[in-house]
Scaffold this motif. Structure first.
Motif, PDB file in Angstrom:
ATOM      1  N   ILE A 106      -8.708   5.742  -6.491  1.00 33.84           N
ATOM      2  CA  ILE A 106      -8.762   7.200  -6.621  1.00 33.84           C
ATOM      3  C   ILE A 106      -9.162   7.825  -5.271  1.00 33.84           C
ATOM      4  O   ILE A 106      -9.753   7.151  -4.417  1.00 33.84           O
ATOM      5  N   PRO A 107      -8.852   9.100  -5.051  1.00 31.21           N
ATOM      6  CA  PRO A 107      -9.141   9.743  -3.761  1.00 31.21           C
ATOM      7  C   PRO A 107     -10.608   9.626  -3.322  1.00 31.21           C
ATOM      8  O   PRO A 107     -10.890   9.379  -2.149  1.00 31.21           O
ATOM      9  N   HIS A 108     -11.547   9.789  -4.261  1.00 32.30           N
ATOM     10  CA  HIS A 108     -12.965   9.725  -3.891  1.00 32.30           C
ATOM     11  C   HIS A 108     -13.308   8.355  -3.297  1.00 32.30           C
ATOM     12  O   HIS A 108     -13.949   8.279  -2.242  1.00 32.30           O
ATOM     13  N   THR A 109     -12.891   7.285  -3.964  1.00 29.53           N
ATOM     14  CA  THR A 109     -13.193   5.931  -3.474  1.00 29.53           C
ATOM     15  C   THR A 109     -12.558   5.686  -2.114  1.00 29.53           C
ATOM     16  O   THR A 109     -13.185   5.095  -1.223  1.00 29.53           O
ATOM     17  N   ALA A 110     -11.335   6.160  -1.935  1.00 31.15           N
ATOM     18  CA  ALA A 110     -10.650   5.964  -0.654  1.00 31.15           C
ATOM     19  C   ALA A 110     -11.383   6.659   0.481  1.00 31.15           C
ATOM     20  O   ALA A 110     -11.477   6.124   1.598  1.00 31.15           O
ATOM     21  N   GLN A 111     -11.947   7.829   0.209  1.00 32.05           N
ATOM     22  CA  GLN A 111     -12.573   8.626   1.263  1.00 32.05           C
ATOM     23  C   GLN A 111     -13.984   8.167   1.611  1.00 32.05           C
ATOM     24  O   GLN A 111     -14.420   8.309   2.753  1.00 32.05           O
ATOM     25  N   VAL A 112     -14.739   7.636   0.635  1.00 30.91           N
ATOM     26  CA  VAL A 112     -16.131   7.253   0.916  1.00 30.91           C
ATOM     27  C   VAL A 112     -16.266   5.789   1.296  1.00 30.91           C
ATOM     28  O   VAL A 112     -17.380   5.293   1.487  1.00 30.91           O
ATOM     29  N   THR A 113     -15.151   5.085   1.429  1.00 31.80           N
ATOM     30  CA  THR A 113     -15.157   3.689   1.867  1.00 31.80           C
ATOM     31  C   THR A 113     -14.264   3.556   3.090  1.00 31.80           C
ATOM     32  O   THR A 113     -13.788   4.560   3.640  1.00 31.80           O
ATOM     33  N   ASN A 114     -14.001   2.326   3.489  1.00 37.51           N
ATOM     34  CA  ASN A 114     -13.132   2.110   4.655  1.00 37.51           C
ATOM     35  C   ASN A 114     -11.660   2.018   4.284  1.00 37.51           C
ATOM     36  O   ASN A 114     -10.818   1.736   5.143  1.00 37.51           O
ATOM     37  N   ILE A 115     -11.322   2.255   3.010  1.00 37.31           N
ATOM     38  CA  ILE A 115      -9.932   2.075   2.574  1.00 37.31           C
ATOM     39  C   ILE A 115      -8.988   3.022   3.310  1.00 37.31           C
ATOM     40  O   ILE A 115      -7.987   2.597   3.903  1.00 37.31           O
ATOM     41  N   ALA A 116      -9.289   4.326   3.259  1.00 47.11           N
ATOM     42  CA  ALA A 116      -8.393   5.310   3.876  1.00 47.11           C
ATOM     43  C   ALA A 116      -8.354   5.169   5.391  1.00 47.11           C
ATOM     44  O   ALA A 116      -7.338   5.483   6.023  1.00 47.11           O
ATOM     45  N   LYS A 117      -9.427   4.674   5.986  1.00 47.06           N
ATOM     46  CA  LYS A 117      -9.530   4.633   7.446  1.00 47.06           C
ATOM     47  C   LYS A 117      -9.095   3.297   8.057  1.00 47.06           C
ATOM     48  O   LYS A 117      -8.812   3.220   9.245  1.00 47.06           O
ATOM     49  N   LEU A 141       0.864  -1.184   0.000  1.00 47.76           N
ATOM     50  CA  LEU A 141       0.000   0.000   0.000  1.00 47.76           C
ATOM     51  C   LEU A 141       0.894   1.226   0.000  1.00 47.76           C
ATOM     52  O   LEU A 141       1.693   1.426   0.912  1.00 47.76           O
ATOM     53  N   GLN A 142       0.804   2.022  -1.060  1.00 47.51           N
ATOM     54  CA  GLN A 142       1.645   3.211  -1.143  1.00 47.51           C
ATOM     55  C   GLN A 142       0.959   4.295  -1.968  1.00 47.51           C
ATOM     56  O   GLN A 142       0.080   4.012  -2.785  1.00 47.51           O
ATOM     57  N   GLN A 143       1.360   5.533  -1.743  1.00 43.73           N
ATOM     58  CA  GLN A 143       0.795   6.648  -2.491  1.00 43.73           C
ATOM     59  C   GLN A 143       1.314   6.615  -3.916  1.00 43.73           C
ATOM     60  O   GLN A 143       2.489   6.328  -4.172  1.00 43.73           O
ATOM     61  N   ASP A 144       0.440   6.885  -4.876  1.00 45.75           N
ATOM     62  CA  ASP A 144       0.811   6.935  -6.288  1.00 45.75           C
ATOM     63  C   ASP A 144       0.145   8.167  -6.874  1.00 45.75           C
ATOM     64  O   ASP A 144      -1.010   8.121  -7.290  1.00 45.75           O
ATOM     65  N   ALA A 145       0.902   9.301  -6.904  1.00 45.58           N
ATOM     66  CA  ALA A 145       0.317  10.602  -7.225  1.00 45.58           C
ATOM     67  C   ALA A 145      -0.830  10.844  -6.238  1.00 45.58           C
ATOM     68  O   ALA A 145      -0.636  10.750  -5.040  1.00 45.58           O
ATOM     69  N   ARG A 146      -2.041  11.124  -6.717  1.00 43.94           N
ATOM     70  CA  ARG A 146      -3.154  11.375  -5.791  1.00 43.94           C
ATOM     71  C   ARG A 146      -3.925  10.106  -5.431  1.00 43.94           C
ATOM     72  O   ARG A 146      -4.798  10.130  -4.566  1.00 43.94           O
ATOM     73  N   SER A 147      -3.617   9.021  -6.105  1.00 45.97           N
ATOM     74  CA  SER A 147      -4.305   7.772  -5.814  1.00 45.97           C
ATOM     75  C   SER A 147      -3.460   6.904  -4.874  1.00 45.97           C
ATOM     76  O   SER A 147      -2.334   7.249  -4.523  1.00 45.97           O
ATOM     77  N   ILE A 148      -4.035   5.777  -4.476  1.00 45.49           N
ATOM     78  CA  ILE A 148      -3.332   4.827  -3.623  1.00 45.49           C
ATOM     79  C   ILE A 148      -3.132   3.539  -4.413  1.00 45.49           C
ATOM     80  O   ILE A 148      -4.092   2.972  -4.950  1.00 45.49           O
ATOM     81  N   TYR A 149      -1.881   3.092  -4.511  1.00 48.76           N
ATOM     82  CA  TYR A 149      -1.570   1.834  -5.185  1.00 48.76           C
ATOM     83  C   TYR A 149      -1.607   0.720  -4.145  1.00 48.76           C
ATOM     84  O   TYR A 149      -0.976   0.806  -3.087  1.00 48.76           O
ATOM     85  N   ILE A 150      -2.366  -0.322  -4.450  1.00 49.67           N
ATOM     86  CA  ILE A 150      -2.561  -1.411  -3.495  1.00 49.67           C
ATOM     87  C   ILE A 150      -2.364  -2.752  -4.185  1.00 49.67           C
ATOM     88  O   ILE A 150      -2.834  -2.963  -5.308  1.00 49.67           O
ATOM     89  N   GLU A 151      -1.667  -3.655  -3.522  1.00 46.49           N
ATOM     90  CA  GLU A 151      -1.576  -5.041  -3.966  1.00 46.49           C
ATOM     91  C   GLU A 151      -2.238  -5.929  -2.924  1.00 46.49           C
ATOM     92  O   GLU A 151      -2.022  -5.745  -1.720  1.00 46.49           O
ATOM     93  N   ILE A 152      -3.057  -6.859  -3.399  1.00 47.09           N
ATOM     94  CA  ILE A 152      -3.773  -7.768  -2.504  1.00 47.09           C
ATOM     95  C   ILE A 152      -3.493  -9.198  -2.924  1.00 47.09           C
ATOM     96  O   ILE A 152      -3.670  -9.572  -4.095  1.00 47.09           O
ATOM     97  N   GLU A 153      -3.024 -10.003  -1.991  1.00 45.81           N
ATOM     98  CA  GLU A 153      -2.831 -11.431  -2.232  1.00 45.81           C
ATOM     99  C   GLU A 153      -4.163 -12.132  -2.007  1.00 45.81           C
ATOM    100  O   GLU A 153      -4.766 -12.005  -0.938  1.00 45.81           O
ATOM    101  N   ILE A 154      -4.635 -12.837  -3.027  1.00 43.59           N
ATOM    102  CA  ILE A 154      -5.892 -13.554  -2.900  1.00 43.59           C
ATOM    103  C   ILE A 154      -5.610 -15.058  -2.895  1.00 43.59           C
ATOM    104  O   ILE A 154      -4.521 -15.494  -3.304  1.00 43.59           O
ATOM    105  N   PRO A 155      -6.540 -15.879  -2.417  1.00 47.96           N
ATOM    106  CA  PRO A 155      -6.323 -17.330  -2.443  1.00 47.96           C
ATOM    107  C   PRO A 155      -6.000 -17.819  -3.851  1.00 47.96           C
ATOM    108  O   PRO A 155      -6.602 -17.366  -4.832  1.00 47.96           O
ATOM    109  N   LYS A 156      -5.042 -18.730  -3.967  1.00 43.03           N
ATOM    110  CA  LYS A 156      -4.591 -19.195  -5.280  1.00 43.03           C
ATOM    111  C   LYS A 156      -5.724 -19.786  -6.101  1.00 43.03           C
ATOM    112  O   LYS A 156      -5.742 -19.660  -7.326  1.00 43.03           O
ATOM    113  N   GLU A 157      -6.684 -20.438  -5.415  1.00 43.31           N
ATOM    114  CA  GLU A 157      -7.768 -21.077  -6.155  1.00 43.31           C
ATOM    115  C   GLU A 157      -8.732 -20.067  -6.782  1.00 43.31           C
ATOM    116  O   GLU A 157      -9.566 -20.422  -7.618  1.00 43.31           O
TER     117      GLU A 157
END
Length: 224
Positions: free
Chosen positions: A161-172, A112-128
């Motif tokens: 994007i900033p809007h999605t981060a702010q109106v969900t639980n991502i930023a918090k 999880l890192q800042q990428d310009a004004r957005s947030i770049y995120i990598e998520i490991e999901i179950p292999k299946e």
């Protein structure tokens, strides 16, 4: 059924053990409760749950052991922020993608890192679940309809994007190591079932030859 477009966030106020299950209570000053009634479905962090009690600005749901085992719900605690979406209406604008609210597995935020004004995120999901995902495809994470930038093995790469981060639980709430609910695109599941008739039931039972083949999908623009 849901769209993955979050209507509001809520706060977990109570997680009451009840006969081996959990009675979960969530309050929200933002969610419109005027049309919510007992028996309605509300996606809470992407989990389709049935309302069993309604307060002034809160609702309670019963969560079975099956749901607890298959989701990241067991990591929640009072005070945590969750994403909320009421079940869609026939007149609802379809802004996301088809979301059933049936969590397929639990993922883990690995980067999880800042990428310009957005947030770049990598998520490991179950292999299946990895083969149900595709670059520039759709995936639901904690109930949020998101577009994948890239899929690398069992890692899904996203830009928020900033809007999605702010109106969900991502930023918090999201941190490296956070567990999140994953629902893959239901269309991918049905395509797999059509292509692999052995998954349709008794593998020894005769069945008509499917007309849906990889060549058919490629010829009609469904594959690159």
């Amino acid at each position: 059924m849901f769209t993955g477009i979050i209507e509001s966030v809520g706060k977990v106020t109570s997680m009451q053990p009840t006969g081996g299950d959990i009675r979960l209570t969530i309050e929200s000053s933002e969610l419109d409760f005027s049309d919510v009634k007992l028996g309605d479905s509300i996606a809470s962090n992407g989990i389709c749950l049935t309302v069993v009690e309604i307060g002034d600005k809160s609702y309670s749901v019963d969560v079975s052991r099956e749901t607890i085992a298959r989701t990241a719900l067991e990591t929640l605690k009072p005070g945590d922020i969750v994403n909320l979406e009421k079940a869609m209406l026939p007149t609802t604008r379809f802004g996301g993608h088809i979301v059933a609210g049936h969590v397929d597995g639990v993922g883990r935020v690995s980067k999880l890192q800042q990428d310009a004004r957005s947030i770049y995120i990598e998520i490991e999901i179950p292999k299946e679940l990895a083969h149900y995902t595709a670059t520039k495809g759709s995936i639901t994470v904690d109930g949020i309809s998101l577009t994948t930038n890239l899929v690398r093995d069992s890692v899904v790469c996203l830009n928020i994007i900033p809007h999605t981060a702010q109106v969900t639980n991502i930023a918090k709430h999201w941190l490296v190591g956070s567990k999140v609910n994953i629902e893959v695109d239901i269309v991918a599941r049905y395509l797999e079932r059509l292509l692999n008739k052995s998954q349709a039931g008794d593998i020894n039972a005769p069945s008509p030859q499917s007309q849906i083949t990889e060549a058919f999908l490629a010829d009609n623009g469904f594959m690159k």
